[in-house]
Write a protein that holds these residues in place. Structure first.
Motif, PDB file in Angstrom:
ATOM      1  N   ILE B 182      37.459  33.100  43.462  1.00  0.00           N
ATOM      2  CA  ILE B 182      37.241  32.020  44.427  1.00  0.00           C
ATOM      3  C   ILE B 182      38.368  32.107  45.463  1.00  0.00           C
ATOM      4  O   ILE B 182      39.533  32.286  45.095  1.00  0.00           O
ATOM      5  N   CYS B 184      40.945  30.501  47.634  1.00  0.00           N
ATOM      6  CA  CYS B 184      41.573  29.175  47.632  1.00  0.00           C
ATOM      7  C   CYS B 184      43.074  29.342  47.854  1.00  0.00           C
ATOM      8  O   CYS B 184      43.516  30.403  48.269  1.00  0.00           O
ATOM      9  N   TYR B 185      43.836  28.308  47.549  1.00  0.00           N
ATOM     10  CA  TYR B 185      45.295  28.315  47.748  1.00  0.00           C
ATOM     11  C   TYR B 185      45.629  28.791  49.169  1.00  0.00           C
ATOM     12  O   TYR B 185      45.022  28.310  50.114  1.00  0.00           O
ATOM     13  N   ALA B 234      46.996  27.619  38.702  1.00  0.00           N
ATOM     14  CA  ALA B 234      45.772  27.621  37.889  1.00  0.00           C
ATOM     15  C   ALA B 234      45.691  28.917  37.092  1.00  0.00           C
ATOM     16  O   ALA B 234      46.221  29.954  37.519  1.00  0.00           O
ATOM     17  N   CYS B 264      41.665  32.727  43.230  1.00  0.00           N
ATOM     18  CA  CYS B 264      41.740  32.478  41.792  1.00  0.00           C
ATOM     19  C   CYS B 264      40.519  33.093  41.123  1.00  0.00           C
ATOM     20  O   CYS B 264      39.394  32.890  41.576  1.00  0.00           O
ATOM     21  N   THR B 266      37.510  33.589  38.572  1.00  0.00           N
ATOM     22  CA  THR B 266      36.660  32.614  37.883  1.00  0.00           C
ATOM     23  C   THR B 266      36.993  32.634  36.399  1.00  0.00           C
ATOM     24  O   THR B 266      37.515  33.625  35.881  1.00  0.00           O
ATOM     25  N   ARG B 267      36.673  31.538  35.705  1.00  0.00           N
ATOM     26  CA  ARG B 267      36.991  31.440  34.280  1.00  0.00           C
ATOM     27  C   ARG B 267      36.341  32.582  33.499  1.00  0.00           C
ATOM     28  O   ARG B 267      36.932  33.162  32.599  1.00  0.00           O
ATOM     29  N   ARG B 268      35.094  32.907  33.857  1.00  0.00           N
ATOM     30  CA  ARG B 268      34.404  33.980  33.161  1.00  0.00           C
ATOM     31  C   ARG B 268      35.151  35.306  33.331  1.00  0.00           C
ATOM     32  O   ARG B 268      35.322  36.076  32.385  1.00  0.00           O
ATOM     33  N   ARG B 289      33.169  28.350  45.043  1.00  0.00           N
ATOM     34  CA  ARG B 289      33.621  27.521  43.934  1.00  0.00           C
ATOM     35  C   ARG B 289      32.417  26.834  43.284  1.00  0.00           C
ATOM     36  O   ARG B 289      32.345  26.673  42.070  1.00  0.00           O
ATOM     37  N   ALA B 292      30.668  29.242  40.933  1.00  0.00           N
ATOM     38  CA  ALA B 292      31.478  29.451  39.727  1.00  0.00           C
ATOM     39  C   ALA B 292      31.446  28.206  38.844  1.00  0.00           C
ATOM     40  O   ALA B 292      31.402  28.299  37.618  1.00  0.00           O
ATOM     41  N   THR B 293      31.463  27.045  39.489  1.00  0.00           N
ATOM     42  CA  THR B 293      31.480  25.793  38.737  1.00  0.00           C
ATOM     43  C   THR B 293      30.195  25.622  37.941  1.00  0.00           C
ATOM     44  O   THR B 293      30.218  25.247  36.772  1.00  0.00           O
ATOM     45  N   TRP B 296      30.380  27.755  34.956  1.00  0.00           N
ATOM     46  CA  TRP B 296      31.349  27.283  33.965  1.00  0.00           C
ATOM     47  C   TRP B 296      30.847  26.048  33.227  1.00  0.00           C
ATOM     48  O   TRP B 296      31.053  25.899  32.019  1.00  0.00           O
ATOM     49  N   ILE B 297      30.149  25.157  33.941  1.00  0.00           N
ATOM     50  CA  ILE B 297      29.607  23.963  33.283  1.00  0.00           C
ATOM     51  C   ILE B 297      28.582  24.389  32.223  1.00  0.00           C
ATOM     52  O   ILE B 297      28.557  23.852  31.118  1.00  0.00           O
TER      53      ILE B 297
END
Lengths: 232, 315
Positions: B182, B184-185, B234, B264, B266-268, B289, B292-293, B296-297
């Motif tokens: 993603i 960001c930052y 993160a 960042c 992604t969690r996966r 995002r 990705a969200t 992740w959900i």
């Protein structure tokens, strides 16, 4: 005045300014506490720092747009000019002596001051906890008088002793545990500043006030202060 | 006498992990937690354990255990050619151990981390709400030969469990491309060219990678963006220090830092990256995002509600 930016699936960051101002940490400390109080277990992690608050939230309990709205509402209720007398005062007894502070003499010399003058300038100011990190319980304190500003060591030391009081640039801090580090060490504080089995595990919170209080060798030893071989 | 799983050989590094230590980041404590959330959650899921049950994370293999009591276990993650008493057993599956059974893991064929779970979880000391080992914070420790991992003796065996992860959920750690990130930052402070370089070129996982961070070699993203005031980091944050060599921060990362970050993971993708060996080629793809969200959900809900039962093992 605040800027909320999404970071990842379940994190965001709230920015309060673009540059470091020690006094801002009072406001950041207050709002961090307020966010935790009001949003409870929707928030997994709240990490305040110099100019921002990082938040990890529970994605199954709240979504980003709702959370952003809640954060703005909470920030709006707080005074933008917080009461600078808030934040508890933490006194750190410190033995300033080359037996525990390998850089003290060189630091005074670098600053064109006597060791006594150097100690008095460091211990006569009230500092603010601007951020906690690097290691557990490591509180970044701002800002020292510019007369005692010091550069970091070119090569970090493999071991800085627990309790070491250091300066890097305009920041000062105490190493709560033995650790590698590059700050110039000017004293040692014998108090335990991080213990995961204690509540609270560290005395510091962002926004707190800190004052160093010079003590003698006998006071230092009476408080269980340790003189480590490599400093002598 | 303690009953459990005796460690004959702990291998390169075996650690107790759960989903991580939360709510203490403001004291400077790292979150920790299983390096590969996908594989570790499956290990618990196969046994119908709570999501947060402590599991054993075995890095790179060469580990050996003896059961001191009857227990039902699950293994997932890196393929370490596991055997019980010399007989090969399936990865991503549950298995039964009888007293004195010997469970062995060879060197990992692919991936870095295997997960070993037992019904009701290993009994480990929780500190600050979690059993996760974070060596850099001196919380928990590397397990040693001769120690016994205690189990909940009355609850850890169920003779009728024989489950495995459906094939579509089993990643091939040698073919994980591309990882998703993603933007960001400080992403907008990087020039268009540097961003394009990050998302178009191939990087390699360096040897200097561990549970704290993964260093990338390859194209350098030299820039003159000043360091930022230190801010919360993160999991998966992609730092680009002035050297231009990206560092992706993983589970044992520091809590705050000031290097400019281009995005960042992604969690996966964090879980997949954790399984990448030094020398693995990596490409990054930008995702929103929102995208990705959603993913992740779905992941969180799957493991939170246990809606879809794992399939019956053919073995």
């Amino acid at each position: 005045m605040i800027r909320i930016e999404a970071v990842s699936e379940n994190t965001l960051i709230i920015y309060f300014a673009d540059s470091i101002q020690a006094e801002l940490s009072v406001f950041i400390g207050v709002i961090s506490q307020q966010l935790k109080n009001e949003l409870g277990d929707k928030l997994i992690e709240v990490i305040p720092s110099y100019t921002s608050i990082f938040i990890q939230f529970d994605i199954l309990r709240i979504d980003l747009p709702t959370l952003s709205k809640d954060i703005r509402a909470i920030a709006d209720t707080l005074d933008t000019e917080p009461d600078y007398s808030v934040g508890k005062l933490i006194e750190l007894p410190t033995w300033y002596h080359s037996d525990v502070a390998p850089d003290l003499k060189a630091a005074a010399q670098h600053s064109h001051l006597s060791v006594e003058e150097f100690i008095s300038i460091h211990s006569n100011k009230e500092y603010r906890v601007c951020a906690i990190g690097f290691a557990p319980g490591f509180a970044f304190l701002g800002s020292v008088d510019s007369r005692i500003e010091l550069p970091r060591h070119d090569h970090p030391k493999a071991k800085v002793s627990r309790g070491s009081v250091g300066i890097a640039g305009l920041q000062t801090a105490v190493y709560p545990q033995d650790s590698p580090g590059g700050w110039q060490i000017i004293g040692n504080c014998p108090l335990s500043l991080f213990d995961p089995d204690k509540e609270p595990m560290t005395p510091f919170q962002v926004g707190d006030k800190v004052r160093f209080h010079p003590i003698s060798k006998s006071e230092f030893l009476a408080m269980d202060g340790q003189i480590q071989q490599e400093n002598q | 006498m303690a009953h459990g799983l005796k460690i004959i050989k702990a291998g390169f590094q075996s650690l107790i992990q759960d989903t991580g230590r939360y709510g203490v980041g403001h004291h400077g404590l790292s979150q920790g937690g299983a390096a590969d959330e996908h594989a570790s959650r499956w290990a618990n899921h196969l046994l119908q354990n709570p999501v947060n049950a402590p599991v054993l994370e075995i890095a790179l293999g060469m580990a050996e255990f003896i059961a001191e009591t009857q227990m039902t276990i699950a293994i997932t993650g890196a393929d370490m050619s596991a055997e019980i008493n010399g007989t090969p057993i399936h990865n991503w599956s549950t298995h039964q151990l009888q007293p004195n059974d010997r469970l062995t893991f060879q060197a990992a064929r692919s991936g870095n981390y295997a997960y070993l779970a037992v019904i009701a979880g290993f009994m480990a000391k929780a500190q600050l709400g979690s059993c996760s080992t974070v060596m850099r914070n001196n919380i928990g420790k590397k397990l040693e030969d001769g120690e016994t991992l205690e189990v909940r003796a009355e609850h850890c065996y169920q003779s009728d469990i024989g489950l495995m992860t459906p094939f579509r959920f089993i990643p091939d750690y040698t073919r994980i491309q591309p990882l998703t990130a993603i933007e960001c930052y400080q992403n907008s402070l990087f020039s268009h060219d540097l961003r394009a370089k990050f998302f178009n070129q191939t990087f390699t996982v360096s040897k200097q990678s561990n549970r704290m961070g993964c260093q990338l070699e390859g194209p350098r993203l030299n820039h003159s963006i000043p360091d930022q005031p230190s801010e919360g980091i993160a999991c998966g944050a992609i730092q680009i220090p002035a050297s231009g060599q990206p560092v992706i921060l993983m589970r044992d990362r520091q809590t705050i830092g000031g290097y400019p970050k281009i995005g960042c993971l992604t969690r996966r993708s964090i879980s997949l990256l954790a399984q990448c060996r030094a020398g693995t080629d990596l490409n990054f793809e930008s995702v929103t995002r929102e995208q990705a969200t959603k993913e992740w959900i779905r992941f969180e809900r799957y493991f939170a509600k246990k809606t879809e039962a794992p399939c019956r093992s053919s073995a």
